[in-house]
Design a protein around this motif. Structure first.
Motif, PDB file in Angstrom:
ATOM      1  N   ASP A  24      51.022  55.029  29.336  1.00 28.35           N
ATOM      2  CA  ASP A  24      52.640  54.147  30.317  1.00 28.35           C
ATOM      3  C   ASP A  24      52.209  53.001  31.365  1.00 28.35           C
ATOM      4  N   LYS A  25      51.452  52.740  31.704  1.00 28.76           N
ATOM      5  CA  LYS A  25      51.009  52.138  33.305  1.00 28.76           C
ATOM      6  C   LYS A  25      49.482  51.347  32.622  1.00 28.76           C
ATOM      7  N   VAL A  26      48.873  51.144  33.027  1.00 28.79           N
ATOM      8  CA  VAL A  26      47.462  50.093  33.119  1.00 28.79           C
ATOM      9  C   VAL A  26      46.576  50.487  33.867  1.00 28.79           C
ATOM     10  N   VAL A  27      45.113  50.792  34.413  1.00 22.61           N
ATOM     11  CA  VAL A  27      44.454  51.321  34.897  1.00 22.61           C
ATOM     12  C   VAL A  27      43.580  49.905  34.957  1.00 22.61           C
ATOM     13  N   LEU A  28      43.197  49.089  36.152  1.00 23.33           N
ATOM     14  CA  LEU A  28      42.098  47.586  36.135  1.00 23.33           C
ATOM     15  C   LEU A  28      41.744  48.634  37.329  1.00 23.33           C
TER      16      LEU A  28
ATOM     17  N   ALA B 244      36.963  47.470  48.464  1.00 24.26           N
ATOM     18  CA  ALA B 244      37.982  48.807  49.034  1.00 24.26           C
ATOM     19  C   ALA B 244      39.109  49.199  48.379  1.00 24.26           C
ATOM     20  N   LYS B 245      38.811  50.965  48.518  1.00 24.23           N
ATOM     21  CA  LYS B 245      40.418  51.683  48.357  1.00 24.23           C
ATOM     22  C   LYS B 245      41.864  51.219  48.191  1.00 24.23           C
ATOM     23  N   ASP B 246      41.500  50.106  50.332  1.00 18.37           N
ATOM     24  CA  ASP B 246      43.104  49.754  50.670  1.00 18.37           C
ATOM     25  C   ASP B 246      43.598  48.304  49.871  1.00 18.37           C
ATOM     26  N   VAL B 247      42.308  47.370  49.238  1.00 22.02           N
ATOM     27  CA  VAL B 247      42.380  46.897  48.551  1.00 22.02           C
ATOM     28  C   VAL B 247      43.319  46.941  47.951  1.00 22.02           C
ATOM     29  N   CYS B 248      42.895  47.852  46.252  1.00 21.85           N
ATOM     30  CA  CYS B 248      42.675  47.961  45.586  1.00 21.85           C
ATOM     31  C   CYS B 248      44.991  48.492  45.454  1.00 21.85           C
ATOM     32  N   LYS B 249      44.996  48.895  46.670  1.00 23.31           N
ATOM     33  CA  LYS B 249      46.513  49.449  47.243  1.00 23.31           C
ATOM     34  C   LYS B 249      46.719  48.327  46.847  1.00 23.31           C
ATOM     35  N   GLN B 250      46.472  46.903  47.826  1.00 21.42           N
ATOM     36  CA  GLN B 250      47.864  45.821  48.442  1.00 21.42           C
ATOM     37  C   GLN B 250      47.200  45.057  46.532  1.00 21.42           C
ATOM     38  N   ALA B 251      46.381  45.233  46.219  1.00 17.88           N
ATOM     39  CA  ALA B 251      46.103  44.922  44.580  1.00 17.88           C
ATOM     40  C   ALA B 251      47.496  45.393  43.136  1.00 17.88           C
ATOM     41  N   SER B 252      47.743  46.568  43.759  1.00 21.55           N
ATOM     42  CA  SER B 252      48.423  46.884  43.384  1.00 21.55           C
ATOM     43  C   SER B 252      49.759  46.321  43.002  1.00 21.55           C
ATOM     44  N   ARG B 253      50.375  47.234  44.424  1.00 20.28           N
ATOM     45  CA  ARG B 253      51.801  46.032  44.786  1.00 20.28           C
ATOM     46  C   ARG B 253      51.320  45.100  44.323  1.00 20.28           C
ATOM     47  N   ALA B 254      50.376  43.810  44.568  1.00 20.15           N
ATOM     48  CA  ALA B 254      50.722  42.490  44.635  1.00 20.15           C
ATOM     49  C   ALA B 254      50.779  42.120  43.284  1.00 20.15           C
ATOM     50  N   LEU B 255      50.615  42.956  42.119  1.00 20.23           N
ATOM     51  CA  LEU B 255      50.926  42.491  40.337  1.00 20.23           C
ATOM     52  C   LEU B 255      52.548  43.317  40.121  1.00 20.23           C
ATOM     53  N   GLY B 256      52.655  44.155  41.327  1.00 22.79           N
ATOM     54  CA  GLY B 256      54.290  44.972  40.554  1.00 22.79           C
ATOM     55  C   GLY B 256      55.016  43.856  40.910  1.00 22.79           C
TER      56      GLY B 256
ATOM     57  N   ASP C  29      45.655  38.706  30.770  1.00 18.93           N
ATOM     58  CA  ASP C  29      46.710  38.011  31.770  1.00 18.93           C
ATOM     59  C   ASP C  29      46.549  38.840  32.661  1.00 18.93           C
ATOM     60  N   LEU C  30      46.429  40.087  32.921  1.00 13.77           N
ATOM     61  CA  LEU C  30      46.705  40.841  33.805  1.00 13.77           C
ATOM     62  C   LEU C  30      45.400  41.230  35.108  1.00 13.77           C
ATOM     63  N   GLU C  31      44.078  40.794  33.594  1.00 11.09           N
ATOM     64  CA  GLU C  31      43.263  40.207  35.027  1.00 11.09           C
ATOM     65  C   GLU C  31      42.791  39.101  35.473  1.00 11.09           C
ATOM     66  N   HIS C  32      43.556  38.537  34.741  1.00 12.82           N
ATOM     67  CA  HIS C  32      43.536  36.661  35.806  1.00 12.82           C
ATOM     68  C   HIS C  32      44.451  37.018  37.437  1.00 12.82           C
TER      69      HIS C  32
ATOM     70  N   ILE D 295      46.510  45.109  24.589  1.00 12.56           N
ATOM     71  CA  ILE D 295      48.332  44.716  24.743  1.00 12.56           C
ATOM     72  C   ILE D 295      48.701  45.925  25.682  1.00 12.56           C
ATOM     73  N   GLY D 296      48.858  46.167  26.698  1.00 14.19           N
ATOM     74  CA  GLY D 296      49.070  47.326  27.430  1.00 14.19           C
ATOM     75  C   GLY D 296      51.027  47.569  27.618  1.00 14.19           C
ATOM     76  N   LYS D 297      51.201  49.230  27.644  1.00 19.34           N
ATOM     77  CA  LYS D 297      52.561  49.426  28.757  1.00 19.34           C
ATOM     78  C   LYS D 297      53.087  49.308  30.023  1.00 19.34           C
ATOM     79  N   VAL D 298      53.633  48.486  30.791  1.00 17.91           N
ATOM     80  CA  VAL D 298      54.160  49.140  31.765  1.00 17.91           C
ATOM     81  C   VAL D 298      55.844  49.709  31.365  1.00 17.91           C
TER      82      VAL D 298
END
Length: 465
Positions: free
Chosen positions: A408-412, A418-430, A386-389, A374-377
């Motif tokens: 107070d965050k989660v690192v994935l 690529a870095k730009d895909v990672c940024k998109q993933a962060s937004r999608a998870l948010g 669940d976050l990995e999925h 369990i993490g906390k955001v």
């Protein structure tokens, strides 16, 4: 019951050496006699995928000598710490280095100079480091009864018989790999010793030439096999794929189930822990398409219940809580030092797994996460599994990802992204969790580090934060 059933064979692809049942028993008896002369106490054996190390394990088990199976890749400091805490009678297949204080080198082993040590409990057979342990691991104390009962149960649910042939796709110091070895040899089947690994061409050449009938793998292996466009039809005798060591994502369950059924075989999704010797549930291949998210019912002799927060338990369907397992394969308890080796059974066959899940109306188990993963955001609790999925489900091409709680965050960590895909993933998870994207720090990594078992090395990743 013996671990070497009638007809059991070991075939070594490196040396070309093959031991039929009679020769195998003679070799085990010869080595057991040598082990009996070693100083009192548990034996440590650094066990690799090789004939000599597997024979030493079998000799210790058959002769009633308690043995700890040690990863040969364990670093020198960690090994020294374990030796200081447990004072084994000997360290077999010792490193090419000076022995620690109180030990002397002899014939490739380290022997304790003091002949007297803590005598292990008579029922103690095997010590295995618990999953993910690093630095100062604790051992699960597994009895002979637990090991043999689980070998029988797995052989029953998988239909293992004398005609079966299994390769060593997983290391023997990892409980799943050890279980494959035990369940096949106990039923008089053949084990093919192939150390090159499931992703190497020599491994698959051996699967073909030896006529292997089954293959055991963890989720990471299935991710890689998908990339390699694995086709079971290339291996006419391969009819059983088994999976444990974590949750396999639904797309891969469907893909490998479909492939195996088309080839006349099946995919068996399993669930276990080192503390249960290790397997607790198996999903029948013929029912997998109907319940693809389930790990199946308990193995023969076992039983599941669900524990509520108040400590009460239920078997009623659709109620989520901690998964509790009862069965003869449950460990005796943990050991953190030599004194604990003399203890008897402290658990009485009861194992709170630390996993979250529920049972359906047929008694099939659905595992939904870990109590401690369990993490906390921003103060909100999120399940890391669940976050990995969720990251894989973004449609951004993320396949191999590992989530680590960090303040107070989660690192994935996303492999090969690529870095730009990672940024998109962060937004999608948010967006998915209705939290600000800055709480999900998705980072690219060339290769996600793995333990020898093929599981993700979360500790190594935590050190990168």
């Amino acid at each position: 019951m013996t671990l070497i059933g009638d007809g059991a064979r070991l075939v070594d692809t490196v040396s070309g050496r093959a031991l039929g049942h009679a020769a195998l028993r003679r070799e085990v008896a010869r080595i057991a006699e040598a082990l009996s002369t070693l100083p009192e106490g548990v034996l440590f054996t650094r066990v690799s995928i090789g004939m000599p190390d597997l024979l030493r394990y079998l000799a210790a088990f058959e002769s009633g000598r308690a043995v700890a199976l040690i990863d040969p890749a364990l670093n020198a400091d960690s090994l020294a710490s374990l030796i200081a805490r447990f004072r084994p009678g000997a360290v077999l297949s010792a490193p090419c280095a000076e022995p620690p204080p109180g030990y002397r080198a002899e014939d490739g082993h380290w022997l304790r100079a003091d002949p007297e040590g803590v005598a292990p409990h008579p029922e103690l057979a095997i010590l295995l480091a618990t999953s993910g342990s690093t630095g100062a691991p604790q051992f699960a104390r597994l009895s002979r009864r637990a090991i043999l009962s689980n070998a029988r149960a797995i052989a029953e649910v998988l239909g293992i018989g004398p005609d079966d042939v299994a390769p060593t796709s997983l290391p023997p110091h990892y409980s799943f790999g050890l279980s494959v070895l035990n369940s096949h040899l106990a039923q008089g089947a053949t084990v093919v010793i192939e150390p090159s690994g499931i992703l190497g061409r020599p491994f698959w050449d051996s699967v073909s030439s030896a006529g292997c009938t089954s293959l055991a793998a963890v989720p990471y292996h299935y991710e890689m096999l998908r990339r390699l466009d694995f086709d079971p039809a290339r291996y006419p005798r391969l009819r059983k794929l088994t999976q444990a060591g974590g949750r396999l994502r639904p797309e891969l369950v469907d893909e490998f189930d479909t492939k195996m059924r088309a080839a006349g075989g099946g995919l068996y999704v399993m669930y276990g822990q080192t503390e249960a010797s290790p397997r607790m549930a198996t999903m029948p291949a013929e029912l997998l398409a109907h319940k693809p998210a389930s790990v199946g019912p308990a193995v023969p002799g076992g039983q599941f219940s669900i524990r509520h927060g108040d400590g009460s338990e239920t078997t009623h369907p659709k109620i989520t809580g901690e998964v509790v397992y009862r069965g003869p394969n449950v460990m005796m308890g943990y050991a953190e030092d030599a004194a604990a080796l003399a203890l008897g059974d402290e658990l009485g066959g009861l194992l709170p797994t630390g996993d979250l899940g529920y049972l359906d109306e047929d008694g099939f188990l659905f595992v939904t996460g870990r109590l401690k993963r369990i993490g906390k955001v921003f103060g909100n609790r999120v399940g890391l599994d669940d976050l990995e999925h969720a990251a894989r489900a973004t449609g951004l091409g993320i396949e191999i990802v590992a989530a680590i709680a960090a303040d107070d965050k989660v690192v994935l960590f996303a492999e090969g992204v690529a870095k730009d895909v990672c940024k998109q993933a962060s937004r999608a998870l948010g967006e998915r969790l209705h939290l600000h994207a800055s709480g999900f720090d998705v980072r690219p990594i060339d290769v996600v580090p793995l333990l020898a078992s093929g599981k993700i090395d979360y500790q190594a990743l935590a050190e990168l934060i």
